[in-house]
Write a protein that holds these residues in place. Structure first.
Motif, short mmCIF file in Angstrom:
data_model
loop_
_atom_site.label_atom_id
_atom_site.label_comp_id
_atom_site.label_asym_id
_atom_site.label_seq_id
_atom_site.Cartn_x
_atom_site.Cartn_y
_atom_site.Cartn_z
N THR A 65 0.80 -1.22 0.00
CA THR A 65 0.00 0.00 0.00
C THR A 65 0.84 1.27 0.00
OG1 THR A 65 -0.20 -0.15 2.40
CG2 THR A 65 -1.99 -1.08 1.09
N VAL A 180 0.48 -3.17 8.09
CA VAL A 180 -0.28 -2.00 7.66
C VAL A 180 0.08 -1.61 6.22
CG1 VAL A 180 1.28 -0.15 8.43
CG2 VAL A 180 -1.19 0.21 8.49
N PHE A 254 -4.56 2.97 4.34
CA PHE A 254 -4.22 3.02 5.76
C PHE A 254 -4.55 4.39 6.32
CE2 PHE A 254 -0.15 3.60 3.41
CZ PHE A 254 0.14 4.91 3.76
N ASP A 258 -1.66 7.46 11.29
CA ASP A 258 -0.58 6.56 11.69
C ASP A 258 0.78 6.98 11.12
OD1 ASP A 258 -2.26 4.92 13.15
OD2 ASP A 258 -2.70 3.60 11.46
#
Length: 451
Positions: A65, A180, A254, A258
């Motif tokens: 990602t 993630v 995501f 974060d």
């Protein structure tokens, strides 16, 4: 190592290109005169038959990602055959423009995941190209390998074909970060492929690490760096994560909360830089480090290091030819990019047409500024020609004044030198020579942040 203040970080953490080209891609024409491109390519080839060849192999079995590359996600390996044939057809189209055999000084397989392709298909592709070219004794052939699917057979096959350099994407070894970014990759896989490469005789092994990823902390990155240093690769590419979700939609998968802040990200970079230099690696610039024995360090010290769309390289040719979907070619005086979707790429190649769709023909002014940007990025210094001073006074010198006040450069009308502090802000210093950016308004979200 000199610490970077929060004020300085905030001031220079602005959207800036990575300067793999100048002018940068947003200023290229969306249509290219193919007749002019072919004529200029033929002319440049006649001047010097040495070529750097980049082959873009776009397929991946799973989506990382964080990745901003042009890729196609599939587990169907039947796609290999059609793509292989298209690459060979595109190569044949360029061969028609060459008067004599090309000398392949440099070859790089990028992606996507080049090791998505079977060893047998990679061999067939490369032998098809090499049969029509001259391979000099001194060359640099490299490829990008995914530790999860690079087999010893991949490494053996490519080594037998003359490949002497390999780069493995380690990224981050923390399980939470890997989860993630959807890049589950046991560290043992990285250790294994590096061991195989060394047993087979590869001259240089690089590991890619990324700082600024979601859920990354100083403690977690410290462990990743320690894992990498225990392997002791010849080179380390310590890339800044480029958050550009407006162009890479997977980055929306995501939570942006974060991501580390700009200040935290600089702390991660400083942590990495200190650990690498303390371990004996030389800071090449633009996030690259290498052991003193590596050819990249030797080229850096001798002032012969070069930078192009493949990154830093010790081979400098006037022709970089990119084959495959979305690939970019650089023939010194012009750039051209291939179609960005597989269908369009296949349609053009099967019709006997070069699949280029946009590009740029450099003016004399462009070429002057491009060289100064290369000097800063590759050598950390630049000497100003007298004939360029009027142009530099108009656009560049007031930018250098500002950089000098912050102790990022020392400069005079003879030239500039990047300071140790300035090495943190190479992209910002290159911007001082970017007349396109300095003389025109650019949309805020064209480029990723500098830090």
């Amino acid at each position: 190592m000199q610490e970077v203040s929060l004020d300085l970080l905030t001031k220079y953490n602005v959207p800036i290109p990575r300067y793999t080209s100048y002018p940068t891609v947003p200023y290229w024409d969306e249509r290219i005169d193919k007749t002019h491109w072919k004529a200029l390519f033929a002319q440049k080839f006649d001047e010097n038959r040495e070529i750097s060849l980049y082959l873009h192999l776009p397929f991946c079995e799973s989506l990382c990602t964080f990745c901003g590359c042009n890729k196609r996600i599939t587990t169907n390996h039947d796609v290999e055959e059609e793509y292989l044939q298209a690459l060979l057809q595109e190569w044949a189209l360029y061969l028609k423009l060459m008067h004599g055999k090309p000398i392949l000084r440099e070859v790089h397989l990028g992606g996507g995941t080049p090791t998505f392709f079977s060893p047998a298909n990679l061999k067939r592709l490369l032998e098809g190209i090499f049969a029509t070219a001259i391979i000099p004794e001194t060359h640099e052939f490299g490829f990008e390998g995914h530790p999860n699917n690079t087999t010893r057979a991949h490494l053996q096959t490519l080594f037998d074909l003359g490949f002497n350099r390999v780069s493995f994407g380690m990224q981050d070894s923390n399980p939470e970060v890997q989860k993630v970014i959807n890049r589950i990759q046991p560290h043992g896989n990285v250790v294994q492929v590096v061991q195989w490469a060394r047993e087979l005789g590869y001259a240089s092994v690089n590991l890619d690490l990324v700082y600024g990823l979601p859920l990354q902390t100083s403690r977690r990155l410290e462990k990743t760096i320690q894992d990498a240093l225990e392997i002791k690769p010849d080179r380390i590419a310590f890339y800044s994560y480029a958050h550009v979700p407006w162009t890479s939609k997977a980055q929306r998968l995501f939570d942006e909360n974060d991501l580390p802040s700009g200040h935290q990200k600089m702390e991660l970079y400083q942590l990495g830089k200190k650990r690498f230099t303390d371990a004996g690696y030389t800071d090449i610039g633009m996030d690259h480090f290498a052991l003193p024995s590596d050819l990249m360090v030797q080229a850096h010290l001798e002032g012969t290091l070069h930078r192009n769309f493949m990154g830093y390289t010790v081979q400098k040719t006037s022709l970089l030819l990119g084959l495959g979907v979305s690939s970019i070619s650089d023939i010194t005086g012009a750039f051209a990019q291939n179609k960005k979707t597989l269908r369009e790429y296949y349609d053009q190649v099967h019709a006997g047409e070069l699949p280029v769709f946009r590009g740029y023909f450099l003016t004399e002014e462009d070429q002057i500024m491009r060289q100064y940007i290369l000097d800063v990025a590759c050598r950390g210094k630049a000497y100003f020609a007298k004939k360029d001073l009027d142009l530099l006074r108009q656009y560049t010198f007031h930018e250098l004044d500002e950089l000098a006040l912050d102790e990022l450069v020392t400069w005079g009308e003879h030239g500039l030198i990047v300071t140790d502090l300035g090495k943190h802000f190479i992209r910002n210093i290159c911007k001082a020579f970017d007349l396109k950016l300095l003389s025109a308004e650019v949309q805020k979200k064209t480029f990723s942040q500098a830090i």
